[in-house]
Scaffold this motif. Structure first.
Motif, PDB file in Angstrom:
ATOM      1  N   GLY A   2     107.343 105.139  87.985  1.00 13.78           N
ATOM      2  CA  GLY A   2     106.664 105.719  86.835  1.00 13.78           C
ATOM      3  C   GLY A   2     105.356 106.406  87.188  1.00 13.78           C
ATOM      4  N   ASP A   3     104.996 107.388  86.369  1.00 10.44           N
ATOM      5  CA  ASP A   3     103.750 108.132  86.596  1.00 10.44           C
ATOM      6  C   ASP A   3     102.513 107.246  86.473  1.00 10.44           C
ATOM      7  N   MET A   4     102.545 106.300  85.539  1.00  7.72           N
ATOM      8  CA  MET A   4     101.355 105.474  85.323  1.00  7.72           C
ATOM      9  C   MET A   4     101.054 104.596  86.534  1.00  7.72           C
ATOM     10  N   LYS A   5     102.079 104.205  87.273  1.00  6.76           N
ATOM     11  CA  LYS A   5     101.856 103.366  88.453  1.00  6.76           C
ATOM     12  C   LYS A   5     101.113 104.150  89.535  1.00  6.76           C
ATOM     13  N   ILE A   6     101.527 105.402  89.754  1.00  3.90           N
ATOM     14  CA  ILE A   6     100.843 106.189  90.790  1.00  3.90           C
ATOM     15  C   ILE A   6      99.454 106.625  90.306  1.00  3.90           C
ATOM     16  N   LYS A   7      99.302 106.820  89.001  1.00  4.37           N
ATOM     17  CA  LYS A   7      97.979 107.168  88.466  1.00  4.37           C
ATOM     18  C   LYS A   7      97.014 105.994  88.617  1.00  4.37           C
ATOM     19  N   GLN A   8      97.521 104.784  88.384  1.00  8.44           N
ATOM     20  CA  GLN A   8      96.677 103.600  88.529  1.00  8.44           C
ATOM     21  C   GLN A   8      96.265 103.410  89.985  1.00  8.44           C
ATOM     22  N   PHE A   9      97.182 103.712  90.896  1.00 10.31           N
ATOM     23  CA  PHE A   9      96.880 103.652  92.332  1.00 10.31           C
ATOM     24  C   PHE A   9      95.786 104.659  92.685  1.00 10.31           C
ATOM     25  N   LEU A  10      95.917 105.870  92.188  1.00 12.25           N
ATOM     26  CA  LEU A  10      94.908 106.899  92.438  1.00 12.25           C
ATOM     27  C   LEU A  10      93.562 106.482  91.854  1.00 12.25           C
ATOM     28  N   TYR A  11      93.585 105.894  90.667  1.00 14.13           N
ATOM     29  CA  TYR A  11      92.328 105.442  90.044  1.00 14.13           C
ATOM     30  C   TYR A  11      91.608 104.426  90.938  1.00 14.13           C
ATOM     31  N   LYS A  12      92.330 103.483  91.500  1.00  9.88           N
ATOM     32  CA  LYS A  12      91.707 102.464  92.354  1.00  9.88           C
ATOM     33  C   LYS A  12      91.066 103.100  93.588  1.00  9.88           C
ATOM     34  N   ILE A  13      91.747 104.090  94.155  1.00  3.99           N
ATOM     35  CA  ILE A  13      91.195 104.784  95.320  1.00  3.99           C
ATOM     36  C   ILE A  13      89.918 105.539  94.951  1.00  3.99           C
ATOM     37  N   MET A  14      89.987 106.264  93.826  1.00  2.76           N
ATOM     38  CA  MET A  14      88.840 107.071  93.401  1.00  2.76           C
ATOM     39  C   MET A  14      87.666 106.191  92.975  1.00  2.76           C
ATOM     40  N   GLU A  15      87.976 105.093  92.327  1.00  2.00           N
ATOM     41  CA  GLU A  15      86.918 104.188  91.882  1.00  2.00           C
ATOM     42  C   GLU A  15      86.191 103.579  93.086  1.00  2.00           C
ATOM     43  N   GLU A  16      86.939 103.204  94.100  1.00  2.00           N
ATOM     44  CA  GLU A  16      86.321 102.652  95.312  1.00  2.00           C
ATOM     45  C   GLU A  16      85.419 103.694  95.975  1.00  2.00           C
ATOM     46  N   LEU A  17      85.820 104.952  95.930  1.00  2.12           N
ATOM     47  CA  LEU A  17      85.017 106.031  96.499  1.00  2.12           C
ATOM     48  C   LEU A  17      83.730 106.245  95.719  1.00  2.12           C
ATOM     49  N   LEU A  18      83.824 106.223  94.390  1.00  6.71           N
ATOM     50  CA  LEU A  18      82.686 106.603  93.549  1.00  6.71           C
ATOM     51  C   LEU A  18      81.678 105.472  93.298  1.00  6.71           C
ATOM     52  N   ILE A  19      82.095 104.227  93.454  1.00 13.02           N
ATOM     53  CA  ILE A  19      81.160 103.109  93.192  1.00 13.02           C
ATOM     54  C   ILE A  19      79.879 103.220  94.027  1.00 13.02           C
ATOM     55  N   PRO A  20      79.953 103.358  95.358  1.00 10.30           N
ATOM     56  CA  PRO A  20      78.702 103.456  96.132  1.00 10.30           C
ATOM     57  C   PRO A  20      77.912 104.735  95.825  1.00 10.30           C
ATOM     58  N   ILE A  21      78.609 105.800  95.461  1.00  9.58           N
ATOM     59  CA  ILE A  21      77.922 107.047  95.096  1.00  9.58           C
ATOM     60  C   ILE A  21      77.117 106.842  93.817  1.00  9.58           C
ATOM     61  N   ARG A  22      77.708 106.157  92.844  1.00 16.72           N
ATOM     62  CA  ARG A  22      76.992 105.873  91.592  1.00 16.72           C
ATOM     63  C   ARG A  22      75.766 104.995  91.860  1.00 16.72           C
ATOM     64  N   GLU A  23      75.931 103.992  92.724  1.00 15.39           N
ATOM     65  CA  GLU A  23      74.828 103.061  93.011  1.00 15.39           C
ATOM     66  C   GLU A  23      73.665 103.782  93.685  1.00 15.39           C
ATOM     67  N   LYS A  24      73.970 104.660  94.651  1.00 14.33           N
ATOM     68  CA  LYS A  24      72.913 105.413  95.320  1.00 14.33           C
ATOM     69  C   LYS A  24      72.214 106.349  94.346  1.00 14.33           C
ATOM     70  N   ARG A  25      72.980 106.946  93.470  1.00 14.76           N
ATOM     71  CA  ARG A  25      72.383 107.864  92.500  1.00 14.76           C
ATOM     72  C   ARG A  25      71.397 107.124  91.583  1.00 14.76           C
ATOM     73  N   LYS A  26      71.772 105.911  91.166  1.00 14.54           N
ATOM     74  CA  LYS A  26      70.866 105.113  90.314  1.00 14.54           C
ATOM     75  C   LYS A  26      69.543 104.876  91.032  1.00 14.54           C
ATOM     76  N   TYR A  27      69.623 104.603  92.344  1.00 13.90           N
ATOM     77  CA  TYR A  27      68.397 104.374  93.112  1.00 13.90           C
ATOM     78  C   TYR A  27      67.517 105.623  93.087  1.00 13.90           C
ATOM     79  N   TYR A  28      68.106 106.775  93.408  1.00 12.45           N
ATOM     80  CA  TYR A  28      67.315 108.004  93.499  1.00 12.45           C
ATOM     81  C   TYR A  28      66.810 108.469  92.134  1.00 12.45           C
TER      82      TYR A  28
END
Length: 361
Positions: free
Chosen positions: A285-311
């Motif tokens: 199903g499409d939702m399964k691969i979308k959920q997989f992509l979300y986990k990958i993207m979320e892992e990528l963006l978490i440290p970026i968001r944290e650094k941005r909050k600092y700056y």
């Protein structure tokens, strides 16, 4: 001579994941290589070529772009960041190069041609702004002022680099001095990353089209955007065979996923090839691969968001980096300008005036 790297972005909005895979990730890797200088330019003057009626938009996004740079891990100890319009030598260098290029050559530039059509400048009720056509010459001034030998770009910018190379050849030949350095483009290795499509299936991720995932998007927004992604319209039921080609979710997985991601988030598959094969057979199903992509993207963006909050909480640090970098860039470009004027014979310093006094005595 070691390599000098120059790249940058127009401050017309927040940076998105297309910028990340297309250039920012590569810049983070480059900053740990062997080079002499690394310049990143916030190209506000070039942004005004098609935002001349809204300069406040450009002004506002200068700091937004700078925050994005620092958030993804670009290091001000290794990179000189600067504001283009604050480097006073650049417009003067541009003016000298204008005599080396014909109008017809500029209008034949594939990037200029496509951008003119995209913005409707070629319609009957609109004229083509001179500044817009002059864009490749301005870019050549930026590149050569810092004696850049490596210019990381997207494939759509290759005609601009070729135009710069033509100007370098013409200048050095006419004035018989190798003042200007010949730049080489550097493209992203992953072909998918050269131009990441929008989440709506459009062949270009664009702020104006509203089809972006921004580096600043929070978890909820990210999940919502991924759920809305264009997939395969013929894949109606889970058991239906699906098409991977043109399926934006798989395009993003091509750009962002690794075998390690499968071990972590989807261990029933060894790699992306196995996932694609299952989707093509049907039963996935499409939702399964979308959920997989979300986990990958979320892992990528978490440290970026944290650094941005600092700056964001230490904005004076960000401004200091930009001010100091712009001062360094000014000094560097001014030195090149003097070399250009000397080669052209138009450096009117004290030697010139002394020479004239002797001439007329």
């Amino acid at each position: 001579m070691k390599n000098v790297i120059l790249t940058g972005d127009r401050p017309t909005g927040r940076l998105h994941i297309g910028h990340y895979v297309g250039s920012l990730k590569q810049r983070v890797e480059l900053q740990n290589t062997d080079y002499d200088k690394f310049f990143i330019m916030i190209a506000d003057a070039q942004a005004l070529t098609d935002n001349y009626g809204n300069p406040s938009k450009v002004r506002h996004h200068i700091i937004e772009v700078m925050l994005d740079y620092l958030s993804v891990g670009l290091d001000p100890k290794k990179i000189t960041f600067f504001i283009q319009s604050e480097v006073r030598a650049l417009p003067e260098i541009t003016a000298y190069y204008m005599n080396l290029v014909t109008l017809n050559r500029l209008l034949r530039n594939p990037t200029v041609k496509s951008e003119i059509q995209l913005r409707g400048f070629d319609s009957e009720d609109k004229g083509i702004p001179v500044g817009f056509v002059n864009y490749p010459i301005s870019q050549a001034a930026d590149i050569t002022a810092f004696k850049a030998t490596i210019v990381p770009v997207g494939d759509d910018q290759l005609p601009m680099i070729e135009q710069t190379r033509e100007i370098v050849r013409s200048f050095n030949h006419i004035y018989e001095k190798d003042v200007l350095c010949m730049p080489k483009p550097l493209l992203a290795e992953n072909e998918v990353c050269l131009r990441l499509p929008g989440i709506d299936g459009n062949n270009k991720m664009s702020k104006s089209l509203g089809n972006c995932i921004f580096l600043t998007d929070d978890s909820k927004t990210l999940e919502s955007k991924i759920k809305s992604m264009y997939t395969d319209p013929t894949h109606v039921k889970v058991e239906d065979p699906g098409h991977v080609e043109g399926n934006i979710v798989f395009t993003y997985l091509d750009a962002f996923s690794s075998d390690e991601d499968f071990k972590k988030f989807l261990p029933e598959y060894k790699n992306l090839d196995e996932l694609k094969d299952h989707y093509r057979r049907g039963g996935l199903g499409d939702m399964k691969i979308k959920q997989f992509l979300y986990k990958i993207m979320e892992e990528l963006l978490i440290p970026i968001r944290e650094k941005r909050k600092y700056y964001e909480a230490h904005i004076s640090e960000v401004l200091d980096v930009l001010k100091e970098g712009t001062e360094v860039a000014n000094n560097y470009a001014n030195k090149t300008l003097l070399e250009i004027k000397e080669a052209m014979g138009i450096l009117y310093n004290q030697d010139f005036f002394d020479e004239q006094i002797k001439r007329y005595e």
